[in-house]
Write a protein that holds these residues in place. Structure first.
Motif, short mmCIF file in Angstrom:
data_model
loop_
_atom_site.label_atom_id
_atom_site.label_comp_id
_atom_site.label_asym_id
_atom_site.label_seq_id
_atom_site.Cartn_x
_atom_site.Cartn_y
_atom_site.Cartn_z
N SER A 25 0.79 -1.22 0.00
CA SER A 25 0.00 0.00 0.00
C SER A 25 0.83 1.27 0.00
O SER A 25 0.29 2.36 -0.22
N ASP A 27 2.06 2.91 2.47
CA ASP A 27 1.35 3.74 3.43
C ASP A 27 2.20 3.89 4.68
O ASP A 27 3.35 3.46 4.72
N TYR A 64 5.55 10.21 3.03
CA TYR A 64 5.66 9.58 4.34
C TYR A 64 7.11 9.54 4.82
O TYR A 64 7.37 9.16 5.95
N SER A 309 -3.16 8.69 5.31
CA SER A 309 -3.57 8.26 3.98
C SER A 309 -4.81 9.03 3.54
O SER A 309 -5.48 9.71 4.32
N SER A 314 -7.54 3.13 8.96
CA SER A 314 -6.48 2.13 9.06
C SER A 314 -7.08 0.83 9.53
O SER A 314 -7.88 0.80 10.46
#
Length: 597
Positions: A25, A27, A64, A309, A314
């Motif tokens: 992902s 993420d 990130y 995100s 989550s």
């Protein structure tokens, strides 16, 4: 070799699943593991992990991954980075194996190692200096003091954890600052690297007063590339904070920071003792576990969930605690609990908007979460007496009754500590207490020794050792202490000089993560001069020079003449003429006064 503890296996499994989900992902995820320990202690392991694609990282499109750190790594051509801030000492006999198998732990102070892409050693060292100075400013630490005397190049002690391209000319450099004091100045930059900056999520539990009041704490920053194929690579950053808190000490409010004795009516005494009286009390061991909650331990509750995100949701379980399933655990509204099959671990899914708190009430002590024995115990001390020579003694204890332990011992010594490797000796002691002197060559399979150069580099020693089952191996060697220049001593020279902790890498099978152990740092006393002597020498020298210069100057300038010559010379000068006129005027005035009479 003993199997790692259940908590370590759980963490390894969670990390594996986490890596897969993050890689898929791209993420950001964070988690908190809680583990009650004996002696009223609590282990709290915070983990924050984020990924960005290699292409975005190269183009400086950070999402990130923190931009401040990413630009430093690009400028210094750093392909993999590992930074550690550690204070305290891990009590392996009481707390069991280290969290993350010691992989996120560093030596006392600051420890840094990195793989740098450079064509040769000189260029790699120049980029290493750039990296340390940049990180020093970013983390408000003294990393700029890692110079050539504190830098080593390990051979077999560390291996890269990332996926690097074949043909890369990578250089591994390692540096330590055992005397660095870790404090809130290092925690604040650490939090700024997180996407939520400590405003929401697990990071809201961080409080400098609680963190640095812990019995042991370690902060780590790891950066590495992860590639599923040659064209699909991610750059991953992982930040970890591990701490062992004393429950009773952490529960004290800030308004009452100093512990005070308990009132007599609150003491629980064992009345069965014959010496029990009004002024004598033998404490009675409590048969219940102590109550605690997140808000009591950390001084605040958890503020929501950090989900940077686009969806804002989550699916991970950010909070996990390892206590028996029979224990009652209360949580805030909106949290859902899931128990694992091991019988001890439970995790919680949180509401993204509600505050979260976790509490364990006081209840009868039943089954405790097991803590397995550590694979290896290590101790290192300085022996001997005197100001010129000394010795190093390292003790390795293997608690296993069946398996031997193979490991790499890595030691960094300052240049002013000169070891004599030819004096290396080994002693094996079994469980029966019988000691057997053994040549070091029987236990040391391989040796890499890089001698020091005064004021240029330190000593590097790497040994491949094996400790038999149910045995204790003691290594010892002699060393000599150098005498420094008086300008090289620190202001607190009588305190001693810090020697970096040793690094022990236990050799497991390739399918298992490496296990690391750090010894404690050492304090080396050196011959200390009388620092008042330079002042005394300066005063004495100045006095002698003044006397000598004055005497010689008088001899060279002054002339020895008679009184007549002095009078004649004086009459020729302006002063002499003025004096003669004054005398003449005086004589005339006296003559006039005589005539009047």
């Amino acid at each position: 070799m003993t199997v790692p503890s259940l908590f370590s296996r759980l963490v390894a499994l969670a990390v594996t699943l986490w890596s897969l989900s993050v890689a898929a992902s791209s993420d950001y995820l964070e988690q908190l593991f809680l583990q009650p320990l004996p002696q009223s202690s609590l282990l709290a392991s915070f983990n924050f992990r984020g990924n960005t694609s290699q292409q975005s990282f190269d183009n400086q499109h950070f999402r990130y991954f923190p931009r401040a750190l990413g630009q430093i790594l690009q400028h210094a051509s750093t392909k993999e980075l590992h930074l550690r801030f550690t204070t305290g000492r891990w009590d392996a006999y009481s707390w069991g194996p280290r969290p993350w198998n010691g992989g996120k732990e560093g030596g006392t102070g600051v420890e840094l190692w990195a793989w740098i892409d450079a064509p040769d050693d000189d260029e790699a060292f120049a980029k290493w200096i750039t990296l340390t100075q940049s990180l020093s400013g970013l983390f408000c630490a003294s990393l700029n003091f890692i110079d050539s005397t504190r830098t080593t190049r390990p051979v077999v002690s560390f291996e890269p954890t990332g996926d690097h391209k074949e043909g890369s000319n990578l250089h591994l450099l390692h540096g330590t600052l055992p005397g660095e004091v870790v404090c809130t100045e290092n925690l604040t930059p650490f939090l700024k690297l997180l996407p939520c900056k400590g405003k929401t999520g697990v990071s809201t539990l961080f409080d400098g007063h609680k963190l640095f009041d812990a019995s042991w704490q370690s902060m780590s920053v790891d950066m590495r590339p992860i590639c599923s194929s040659a064209d699909d690579c991610l750059v991953q950053i992982e930040q970890t904070v591990d701490m062992v808190l004393d429950i009773e000490r952490s529960k004290r409010p800030r308004s009452n920071p100093i512990p005070r004795p308990v009132d007599n009516d609150q003491l629980v005494c064992d009345t069965s003792k014959s010496y029990n009286s009004e002024d004598t009390c033998y404490p009675l061991e409590k048969m219940t576990d102590k109550t605690w909650s997140l808000s009591e331990i950390f001084g605040r509750s958890m503020n929501g969930v950090c989900s940077p995100s686009a969806s804002g949701e989550s699916t991970e379980e950010p909070i996990c605690i390892r206590v028996p399933h029979e224990r009652r655990v209360f949580t805030s509204e909106g949290a859902s609990e899931s128990k694992k099959d091991d019988g001890f671990t439970r995790c919680f899914s949180l509401s993204p908007t509600n505050d979260f708190d976790l509490a364990i009430p006081e209840q009868q002590v039943g089954v405790q979460a097991p803590l397995e024995e550590s694979i290896l115990h290590a101790e290192r001390t300085i022996v001997g007496h005197g100001q010129e020579r000394g010795g190093m003694r390292i003790i390795f204890s293997n608690p296993s009754d069946t398996d031997a332990v193979d490991f790499i011992y890595f030691e960094t010594l300052p240049w002013f500590l000169r070891p004599y490797i030819h004096t290396l000796q080994a002693t094996i002691t079994g469980r029966d207490g019988v000691r057997r002197e053994t040549p070091a060559s029987e236990l040391v399979r391989e040796t890499y020794f890089r001698p020091a150069i005064d004021r240029e580099r330190g000593t590097q020693l790497e040994l491949a050792l094996s400790v038999p089952a149910a045995s204790t191996v003691t290594l010892s060697y002699d060393f000599e202490k150098a005498i420094l220049r008086y300008t090289e001593y620190p202001p607190d020279a009588n305190r001693g000089f810090n020697v970096a902790p040793a690094v022990i890498r236990i050799l497991n099978s390739p399918d298992k993560p490496p296990v690391y152990i750090r010894s404690t740092s050492l304090l080396l006393p050196l011959p200390t001069p009388d620092f008042s002597m330079p002042y005394n020498v300066i005063i004495l020298t100045s006095t002698v020079i003044a006397l000598a210069f004055g005497t010689v100057f008088n001899i060279l300038v002054r002339r020895m003449v008679s009184v007549e010559e002095a009078s004649a010379l004086g009459a020729q000068t302006i002063r002499g003429r003025v004096l003669s006129k004054i005398v003449a005027i005086r004589d005339r005035l006296r003559k006039k006064e005589t005539k009047v009479e």
